[in-house]
Motif scaffolding. Structure first.
Motif, PDB file in Angstrom:
ATOM      1  N   ASP A  56      -1.107  10.021  51.215  1.00  0.00           N
ATOM      2  CA  ASP A  56       0.142   9.450  50.733  1.00  0.00           C
ATOM      3  C   ASP A  56       0.059   7.938  50.893  1.00  0.00           C
ATOM      4  N   ALA A  57       0.380   7.209  49.841  1.00  0.00           N
ATOM      5  CA  ALA A  57       0.232   5.757  49.879  1.00  0.00           C
ATOM      6  C   ALA A  57       1.085   5.120  50.957  1.00  0.00           C
ATOM      7  N   ALA A  58       2.234   5.692  51.233  1.00  0.00           N
ATOM      8  CA  ALA A  58       3.135   5.113  52.235  1.00  0.00           C
ATOM      9  C   ALA A  58       2.849   5.634  53.637  1.00  0.00           C
ATOM     10  N   ALA A  59       2.551   6.932  53.748  1.00  0.00           N
ATOM     11  CA  ALA A  59       2.384   7.554  55.070  1.00  0.00           C
ATOM     12  C   ALA A  59       0.954   7.495  55.586  1.00  0.00           C
ATOM     13  N   GLY A  60      -0.015   7.483  54.677  1.00  0.00           N
ATOM     14  CA  GLY A  60      -1.409   7.470  55.108  1.00  0.00           C
ATOM     15  C   GLY A  60      -2.108   8.775  54.802  1.00  0.00           C
ATOM     16  N   LEU A  61      -2.852   9.297  55.756  1.00  0.00           N
ATOM     17  CA  LEU A  61      -3.668  10.497  55.546  1.00  0.00           C
ATOM     18  C   LEU A  61      -3.405  11.515  56.643  1.00  0.00           C
ATOM     19  N   CYS A 130      -2.094  13.406  67.028  1.00  0.00           N
ATOM     20  CA  CYS A 130      -2.311  14.847  66.930  1.00  0.00           C
ATOM     21  C   CYS A 130      -0.970  15.566  66.841  1.00  0.00           C
ATOM     22  N   ARG A 131      -0.861  16.453  65.890  1.00  0.00           N
ATOM     23  CA  ARG A 131       0.320  17.314  65.768  1.00  0.00           C
ATOM     24  C   ARG A 131      -0.015  18.658  66.408  1.00  0.00           C
ATOM     25  N   LEU A 132       0.697  19.006  67.463  1.00  0.00           N
ATOM     26  CA  LEU A 132       0.397  20.198  68.252  1.00  0.00           C
ATOM     27  C   LEU A 132       1.521  21.216  68.120  1.00  0.00           C
ATOM     28  N   LEU A 133       1.148  22.486  67.902  1.00  0.00           N
ATOM     29  CA  LEU A 133       2.109  23.575  67.773  1.00  0.00           C
ATOM     30  C   LEU A 133       2.017  24.480  68.989  1.00  0.00           C
ATOM     31  N   GLY A 134       3.149  24.722  69.638  1.00  0.00           N
ATOM     32  CA  GLY A 134       3.175  25.546  70.835  1.00  0.00           C
ATOM     33  C   GLY A 134       3.463  26.999  70.542  1.00  0.00           C
ATOM     34  N   GLN A 135       3.182  27.859  71.495  1.00  0.00           N
ATOM     35  CA  GLN A 135       3.444  29.285  71.344  1.00  0.00           C
ATOM     36  C   GLN A 135       4.938  29.593  71.242  1.00  0.00           C
ATOM     37  N   SER A 164      -2.927  19.268  62.951  1.00  0.00           N
ATOM     38  CA  SER A 164      -3.455  18.207  62.099  1.00  0.00           C
ATOM     39  C   SER A 164      -3.484  16.892  62.861  1.00  0.00           C
ATOM     40  N   VAL A 165      -4.108  15.902  62.238  1.00  0.00           N
ATOM     41  CA  VAL A 165      -4.128  14.539  62.758  1.00  0.00           C
ATOM     42  C   VAL A 165      -3.634  13.617  61.653  1.00  0.00           C
ATOM     43  N   GLN A 166      -2.674  12.755  61.986  1.00  0.00           N
ATOM     44  CA  GLN A 166      -2.119  11.816  61.022  1.00  0.00           C
ATOM     45  C   GLN A 166      -2.689  10.433  61.263  1.00  0.00           C
ATOM     46  N   LEU A 167      -3.265   9.836  60.207  1.00  0.00           N
ATOM     47  CA  LEU A 167      -3.737   8.461  60.250  1.00  0.00           C
ATOM     48  C   LEU A 167      -2.776   7.610  59.434  1.00  0.00           C
ATOM     49  N   PRO A 168      -2.090   6.649  60.045  1.00  0.00           N
ATOM     50  CA  PRO A 168      -1.090   5.867  59.321  1.00  0.00           C
ATOM     51  C   PRO A 168      -1.715   4.937  58.289  1.00  0.00           C
ATOM     52  N   ALA A 169      -0.938   4.658  57.235  1.00  0.00           N
ATOM     53  CA  ALA A 169      -1.425   3.799  56.159  1.00  0.00           C
ATOM     54  C   ALA A 169      -1.800   2.416  56.674  1.00  0.00           C
TER      55      ALA A 169
END
Length: 273
Positions: A56-61, A130-135, A164-169
């Protein structure tokens, strides 16, 4: 390698309570590389249907945990972000066969938390989260440089999943410099340093990996001279933080860290002026 203690492989889309002996299965390149006597059940993530990469051009990858090294490499070779060459440089820092290249996942490399993990180097240097999801259905985010806490150690709670991992723009728009060394050709990294200059305020960040047991990030709001970089390294990295194994002694890794840090400083600061 056969895992003769595993009695069940289950589709991860089926939500079951987490049990002792469970393990998430992504590419499996680590799980099947050596005995795993404590594992009884594998929860297979291959059918989760996660989009490997979302740009995403604004948010990154956003990089899905199940994205393979090969998929990320292809993206890096065609992406137009200023920092895109760093993606391929880190992907090529793997000691990997063709099979591993096409099966190993970004999430697996982070969760193994090995000092030489190049996906840790890449995502930490580009301000990855890092986006982490709990039980329990909860979700939290953790910066990559805090996700890995030591050699083989990370902040994951029992049953927690790296989604997932978010890399900012803004980070992807940075100027970067890359240095890496191994004891022998195509060997595991003994030191891997990445510098990045913020495109907005010009802040220099220096990320040290492979040489140390965890990612070390240094920030310089004002362009530093050589002495300032050395002083910052002295303060940030204790002698015990340098990794020690057959791929390099702590003294050698420390020497490379200071040597590469100065090269990066000159490339990104002095040679641009």
């Amino acid at each position: 390698m056969d895992l003769n203690t595993v009695v069940e492989v289950r589709d991860a889309r089926r939500r079951d309570s987490w049990q002792a002996g469970d393990a998430w299965l992504g590419g499996g390149t680590y799980l099947f590389s050596e005995p795993q006597p404590g594992i009884r059940r594998l929860l297979d993530l291959s059918r989760m249907g996660w989009q490997p990469l979302h740009e995403d051009a604004a948010a990154g990858l956003e990089i899905a945990a199940t994205c393979t090294v090969a998929q990320l490499s292809r993206w890096g070779r065609s992406a137009r972000w200023r920092a895109a060459p760093l993606v391929e440089q880190c992907c090529r820092a793997f000691l990997a066969s063709w099979k591993i290249w096409n099966m190993a996942t970004v999430g697996g490399n982070l969760c193994n938390a090995l000092p030489a993990g190049p996906m840790i180097s890449l995502t930490a240097a580009l301000d990855g989260r890092c986006r982490l999801l709990g039980q329990d259905g909860g979700e939290r985010t953790v910066p990559v440089d805090r996700f890995v806490t030591g050699a083989g150690r990370k902040v994951l709670r029992p049953g927690e999943l790296l989604r997932s991992v978010q890399l900012p723009a803004r980070a992807l728009a940075a100027r970067t410099a890359f240095r890496q060394a191994s004891l022998y050709g195509l060997g595991r990294s003994g030191a891997l340093l990445i510098g990045a200059v913020d495109p907005v305020d010009g802040e220099l960040t220096l990320t040290v990996t492979a040489a140390t047991v965890r990612p070390i990030r240094l920030r310089f709001p004002v362009a530093p001279n050589a002495a300032a970089v050395r002083e910052a390294l002295d303060e940030a990295i204790a002698p015990a933080d340098y990794f020690d194994d057959i791929h390099g002694s702590p003294a050698w890794r420390r020497h490379l860290t200071y040597h590469f840090a100065e090269q990066i400083r000159r490339e990104l600061i002095e040679e641009q002026n």
